[in-house]
Design a protein around this motif. Structure first.
Motif, short mmCIF file in Angstrom:
data_model
loop_
_atom_site.label_atom_id
_atom_site.label_comp_id
_atom_site.label_asym_id
_atom_site.label_seq_id
_atom_site.Cartn_x
_atom_site.Cartn_y
_atom_site.Cartn_z
N ASN A 5 0.83 -1.21 0.00
CA ASN A 5 0.00 0.00 0.00
C ASN A 5 0.86 1.27 0.00
N ASN A 6 2.07 1.17 0.53
CA ASN A 6 2.97 2.34 0.57
C ASN A 6 4.16 2.16 -0.39
N LYS A 34 5.89 5.06 -2.32
CA LYS A 34 6.68 5.99 -1.52
C LYS A 34 8.03 5.39 -1.11
N THR A 35 8.07 4.07 -0.98
CA THR A 35 9.27 3.43 -0.44
C THR A 35 10.05 2.64 -1.48
#
Length: 310
Positions: free
Chosen positions: A196-197, A200-201
């Protein structure tokens, strides 16, 4: 006495008379009280022609008993015959057990082949420029080493896939080699929260990936939903379609290690060949053959001892 005397006189060959005279003479010479016995005697058929002897009766009873026993045996045999149809069930389980035995031998061959290839020296694809005639099917499970970078924002999640009871996804990312060619790399499994992230990562490199060739086409079950490339929803690996979406070659590498290691928690694949295959065929063989033995014994019993009333 009178009846005997009269009968002896009138039944002489020279004194032939009809039965009505005999009856009238008997009535005249016998008292009224003996008429009943006379009539009964006169109307009684001969014993030799109408009543069987005691020996004949015994023989008849034996014959009847033999006929009854034969009829019973015949009925039992007829009742048992229909249970021959039950033989189809042990035949089916025998076939299934044999099929699983063949599958087990086939799977052992795959494991042996993969075990031999996984220890070969890794192939360096970083400088290879032509993948059109590249036959990687003969190189499946062969180790490979590549250098380059992942293409950011184009990772495709396959799943959901469960790892140790936690939902997540296998991530397949396009990887750009140093020579400019793009292939697919299955980086490993991540939990749903990490995915889900991911935008960004995500870390792209440069990086050196060590892994092994894997088939770019995954066969899903009948219950596996269809992939939706436009929504980036992938329920099974479809290398050719994935490659066309990200403009890559339909070559898939399972990542065993990345150097340097990414900060994001990714569980890569393993070199343990046994973990790459689902091989429980021996359990299936034992199960099906055990059922074959039990059903065969039951079928023989029903044929020899058919239940009454069925």
């Amino acid at each position: 006495i009178y009846i005997t005397m009269i009968s002896s006189r009138i039944l002489k060959p020279n004194n032939i008379i009809n039965s009505s005279r005999v009856t009238s003479l008997i009535k005249i010479t016998t008292p009224q009280s003996s008429l009943l016995s006379t009539r009964t005697y006169a109307n009684t058929p001969p014993l030799s022609s109408s009543h069987p002897s005691s020996s004949d009766s015994g023989s008849g009873a034996s014959n009847n008993q033999g006929e009854n026993n034969g009829r019973t045996n015949q009925n039992t045999a007829s009742a048992g015959n229909k249970y021959y149809l039950f033989a189809i069930f042990p035949m089916i389980t025998l076939g299934l057990g044999t099929w699983q035995l063949q599958r087990m031998q086939w799977k052992k061959g795959l494991i042996a082949n993969a075990s031999e290839r996984i220890v070969r020296p890794p192939i360096d694809l970083s400088t290879k420029t032509d993948f059109k005639n590249f036959d990687y099917h003969d190189l499946e499970f062969t180790r490979v080493s590549i250098h380059g970078s992942f293409i950011k924002g184009m990772t495709m999640p396959v799943g959901p896939r469960v790892h140790e009871g936690v939902d997540g996804f296998n991530l397949i990312s396009p990887f750009k080699l140093q020579n400019g060619q793009v292939i697919l790399v299955s980086r490993g499994w991540v939990p749903k929260e990490v995915w889900n992230n991911w935008n960004k990562t995500e870390e792209v490199g440069p990086v050196t990936v060590t892994g092994y060739f894997r088939s770019p086409k995954e066969v899903g079950s009948a219950f596996t939903p269809k992939n939706n490339p436009h929504m980036n929803q992938w329920f099974s690996i479809d290398g050719p379609t994935m490659a066309s979406v990200v403009k890559a070659e339909p070559i898939l590498i399972n990542c065993v290690s990345e150097s340097p290691e990414p900060a994001t928690k990714i569980i890569p694949f393993t070199n343990n060949v046994q973990d790459m295959f689902f091989n429980n065929h021996m359990q299936y063989v034992i199960t099906w053959y055990s059922l074959t033995g039990a059903l065969s014994a039951l079928t023989v019993y029903l044929i020899k001892h058919p239940p009454r009333g069925l």
